[in-house]
Motif scaffolding. Structure first.
Motif, PDB file in Angstrom:
ATOM      1  N   ARG A  74      -5.018  -0.935   4.529  1.00 51.51           N
ATOM      2  CA  ARG A  74      -5.934  -0.230   3.617  1.00 51.51           C
ATOM      3  C   ARG A  74      -6.111   1.226   4.038  1.00 51.51           C
ATOM      4  NH1 ARG A  74      -5.191  -4.844   2.303  1.00 51.51           N
ATOM      5  NH2 ARG A  74      -6.542  -6.151   1.047  1.00 51.51           N
ATOM      6  N   ASN A 105       0.812  -1.213   0.000  1.00 49.93           N
ATOM      7  CA  ASN A 105       0.000   0.000   0.000  1.00 49.93           C
ATOM      8  C   ASN A 105       0.849   1.268   0.000  1.00 49.93           C
ATOM      9  OD1 ASN A 105      -3.116  -0.541   0.305  1.00 49.93           O
ATOM     10  ND2 ASN A 105      -2.070  -2.142   1.473  1.00 49.93           N
ATOM     11  N   GLN A 140      -4.083   4.005   2.299  1.00 47.75           N
ATOM     12  CA  GLN A 140      -4.376   4.490   0.950  1.00 47.75           C
ATOM     13  C   GLN A 140      -4.954   5.901   1.030  1.00 47.75           C
ATOM     14  OE1 GLN A 140      -6.925   1.604  -0.916  1.00 47.75           O
ATOM     15  NE2 GLN A 140      -5.488  -0.087  -0.605  1.00 47.75           N
ATOM     16  N   LYS A 187      -8.724   6.638   1.073  1.00 45.36           N
ATOM     17  CA  LYS A 187      -9.573   5.996   2.068  1.00 45.36           C
ATOM     18  C   LYS A 187      -9.876   6.921   3.226  1.00 45.36           C
ATOM     19  CE  LYS A 187      -9.966   2.076  -0.050  1.00 45.36           C
ATOM     20  NZ  LYS A 187     -11.264   1.616  -0.552  1.00 45.36           N
TER      21      LYS A 187
END
Length: 238
Positions: free
Chosen positions: A232, A131, A235, A238
């Motif tokens: 995640r 990521n 990111q 996000k």
């Protein structure tokens, strides 16, 4: 178990013990449970009332009913189902928001853990790299943290430990903290040394599975889930 929001410190201690030791709780009396926790029976009763149970035997009946519903399910599936049914998952959102703020100030992530936790550190570091962030894992309990010439001011250490009490891990966390690193930990419970040393702690509240003195078979499904959630969160969209 019902929602644990708005519990006192003592009530939270009682709640966490019940969640982690349901099979024991269903077979002992209210007074035996209170003696184990070193609290008054009335404290247990107030905790159960706060959780929506009228009597102690209501809790025991609920545990027995849960066992019956899941008696044909293998243990790992049961543990996973129980974990994802807990109210802890929505509570992660606020902590993930805090983690994002920490990540914004972090140039490099260091994963630290021993044994199975160390293996998962390799996985977590790879997910962070996937990521777009710099990350590596340390599984050596005697890694010479104090000999590093560079400052840890802009580094975040993500510590994996089921119990949160392993002395080599505690010692390393103390060393990282003294050198300026931020500490994010993932432990089974919140009331342990490593959690208290952390700037941010995630817990998953599952029953311990220990064989002998050293073999820990507590499921690591929640740890994998949390590592992926945190990766995640790195990111930008996000």
């Amino acid at each position: 178990m019902q929602s644990k929001q708005k519990l006192t410190v003592t009530q939270l201690k009682i709640y966490n013990y019940i969640v982690a030791n349901k099979q024991k709780v269903k077979g002992i009396t209210l007074r035996e449970l209170a003696n184990t926790l070193q609290v008054a029976p009335a404290s247990v009763v107030r905790t159960l009332n706060a959780l929506g149970y009228g009597h102690y035997y209501d809790l025991q009946n609920a545990i027995k009913a849960e066992d019956k519903r899941n008696q044909v399910v293998d243990d790992i599936t049961y543990q996973a189902q129980y974990y994802f049914s807990q109210d802890v998952l929505p509570n992660y959102e606020q902590k993930i928001t805090k983690f994002k703020r920490i990540a914004q100030k972090t140039k490099e992530f260091i994963f630290f853990g021993i044994g199975t936790s160390g293996d998962l550190c390799d996985y977590g570091a790879r997910q962070f790299v996937n990521n777009g962030r710099s990350a590596f894992a340390i599984g050596d309990p005697y890694y010479p943290v104090n000999l590093c010439r560079d400052s840890y001011q802009e580094k975040t250490v993500i510590v994996l430990s089921v119990s949160g009490e392993g002395q080599p891990t505690v010692d390393q966390v103390n060393s990282f903290r003294q050198l300026g690193a931020m500490i994010v930990s993932i432990t089974n419970e919140a009331d342990n040394t490593i959690a208290h040393l952390s700037d941010l702690n995630f817990t998953y509240h599952l029953e311990y599975k220990i064989i002998g003195q050293t073999i820990n078979l507590t499921t690591q499904i929640p740890v994998v889930y949390l590592l992926e959630r945190l990766s995640r969160a790195l990111q930008k969209d996000k």
